[in-house]
Write an enzyme that holds these catalytic residues in place. Sequence first.
Site, PDB file in Angstrom:
ATOM      1  N   GLU A  87       0.853  -1.192   0.000  1.00 61.42           N
ATOM      2  CA  GLU A  87       0.000   0.000   0.000  1.00 61.42           C
ATOM      3  C   GLU A  87       0.889   1.242   0.000  1.00 61.42           C
ATOM      4  OE1 GLU A  87      -2.514  -0.067   3.460  1.00 61.42           O
ATOM      5  OE2 GLU A  87      -2.655   2.113   3.543  1.00 61.42           O
ATOM      6  N   ASP A  96       0.352   5.052   0.761  1.00 61.97           N
ATOM      7  CA  ASP A  96      -0.545   6.115   1.217  1.00 61.97           C
ATOM      8  C   ASP A  96      -0.052   7.451   0.682  1.00 61.97           C
ATOM      9  OD1 ASP A  96      -2.121   4.349   2.682  1.00 61.97           O
ATOM     10  OD2 ASP A  96      -0.825   4.507   4.439  1.00 61.97           O
ATOM     11  N   GLU A 122      -3.196  10.940   3.730  1.00 58.58           N
ATOM     12  CA  GLU A 122      -4.091  10.619   4.841  1.00 58.58           C
ATOM     13  C   GLU A 122      -4.175  11.901   5.628  1.00 58.58           C
ATOM     14  OE1 GLU A 122      -4.279   6.442   6.259  1.00 58.58           O
ATOM     15  OE2 GLU A 122      -2.129   6.770   6.307  1.00 58.58           O
ATOM     16  N   HIS A 128       4.045   1.510   2.500  1.00 57.37           N
ATOM     17  CA  HIS A 128       3.921   0.288   3.314  1.00 57.37           C
ATOM     18  C   HIS A 128       4.200  -0.925   2.418  1.00 57.37           C
ATOM     19  CE1 HIS A 128       1.772   1.766   6.994  1.00 57.37           C
ATOM     20  NE2 HIS A 128       1.163   2.601   6.196  1.00 57.37           N
TER      21      HIS A 128
END
Length: 466
Positions: free
Chosen positions: A228, A230, A233, A244
């Site tokens: 993942e 990001d 956020e 990640h």
Amino acid sequence: MFRALTALSFASLVLGQQVGTNTVEKHPSLPISVCTAPGSCTTEATSVVLDANWRWTHVTTGYTNCYEGSKWNATACPDGKTCAANCAIDGADYAKTYGITTPSSGALQLQFVTKNDNGQNVGSRVYLMASDTKYRTFNLLNKEFTLDVDTSKLPCGLNGAVYFSEMDEDGGLSRFEGNKAGAKYGTGYCDSQCPQDIKFINGEANVDGWGGSDGNSGVGKYGTCCAEMDIWEANLDATAYTPHPCKVTEQTRCDGTDCGNGDDRYAGMCDKDILTKLDGCDFNSYRMGVQDFYGTGMTVDTSKPVTVVTQFITDDGTDTGTLKSIHRFYVQNGKVIPNSENVLTGTAKIEGIDAVNHISDDFCKQQKSVFGDNNYFATVGGMAAMGKSLEKMVLVLSVWDDHAVSMNWLDSHFPTDADPTKPGVTRGRCDPAAGLPETVEKAHPDASVIYSNIKFGAINSTFTAS
Ligand SMILES: *[C@@H]1O[C@H](CO)[C@@H](O)[C@H](O)[C@H]1NC(C)=O
Ligand SMILES: *[C@@H]1O[C@H](CO)[C@@H](O)[C@H](O)[C@H]1NC(C)=O
């Protein structure tokens, strides 16, 4: 991010893996631009699809729910395979049931709480589609991804999240014979938290060991893992971007140790978060010492829309190189604003971390050492592993509140009981109590986020100063 316990407060809506026919599935249009140089962009006719977990799931032969409250119907769902054969997920009424709208061309609004015929819906998660049946996949290496974000109606405790997950392009339709719905119905979700609240994984219902957590969600025995990235956020008062990576290079079901829970935290497939640390390798300006950079009236003024640019730089400047660093720029009021840097600016410089404003293996190593975090990011392969996954990512757009730790890891101090003056503990200016789901759902049901003007292309091609 702690997405595993995101609740679907949804009395009678659930999911299965056949296709229901009560509501016609019509994907809201969300065109994007693909650019080769500034001003040199073409439009792609993309759309979005709601994740399968939010959908009504009923027996294929009628209206009986396969899942209600936080329980599976034991007759229809004695085991995962039978359940997938008996149950269908249905089309979605995007605006009315879920508060998902497109206020103008190229803009997507996600409402936090939406009152509807079944009670209310809380939060949502959609994926970008290239066609009616396939997700739009991205190779982000040596490219940049840009969008405008309006977080002005997104208070503390909420998270308007834009990220990439290494999902199957067809939602797992061809890999798993129990899955008859596919990307058209938003199946095949995975992320680096290896979430276990997903009702169908690998074409089977996650009924084994299913237990209600709170609201209408629950967690089963299996999780669904994948890398993942990001991008964004954030809320009005905090923002982070975080790679990640995972040991696996496609959506993979986990079971037990490899889900990386509890004491097995550092045995999992992915660099997930746990309830005591923020893992992955995050760049949060506030956490990195620059507390007047992001917020209302600040350098990046969150009371207005802002353009967010994220660049994926490879070691040899090609689309097949190894990922070296991830850079961030903002554009607001016609000005390009470089990401904040760890330097003496009036706020403290964090000793032991170089004066950089981007993410690299060195940055992660220094940050984790100074903050006292385990560098599991490096263990699962660091930037190089993240880069391999970036070759085929699906875009996720969502809004959510945090039933595990009230979003304190993003916008407050965390761990909550740690000394807030210790480097790395303070991540934002929010009150730790502000993000309690009961509180935020009652206080700010009208919260929403708008994402617009999504652009993708060569480095420095999607934005300019005016
Ligand atoms: C469970 O599903 C069966 C059909 O498979 C149905 O007859 C029954 O009414 C359902 N139970 C509940 C509580 O909805
Ligand atoms: C992109 O722009 C930045 C800032 O103007 C510059 O430092 C960088 O070299 C440019 N990169 C490319 C590949 O043009």
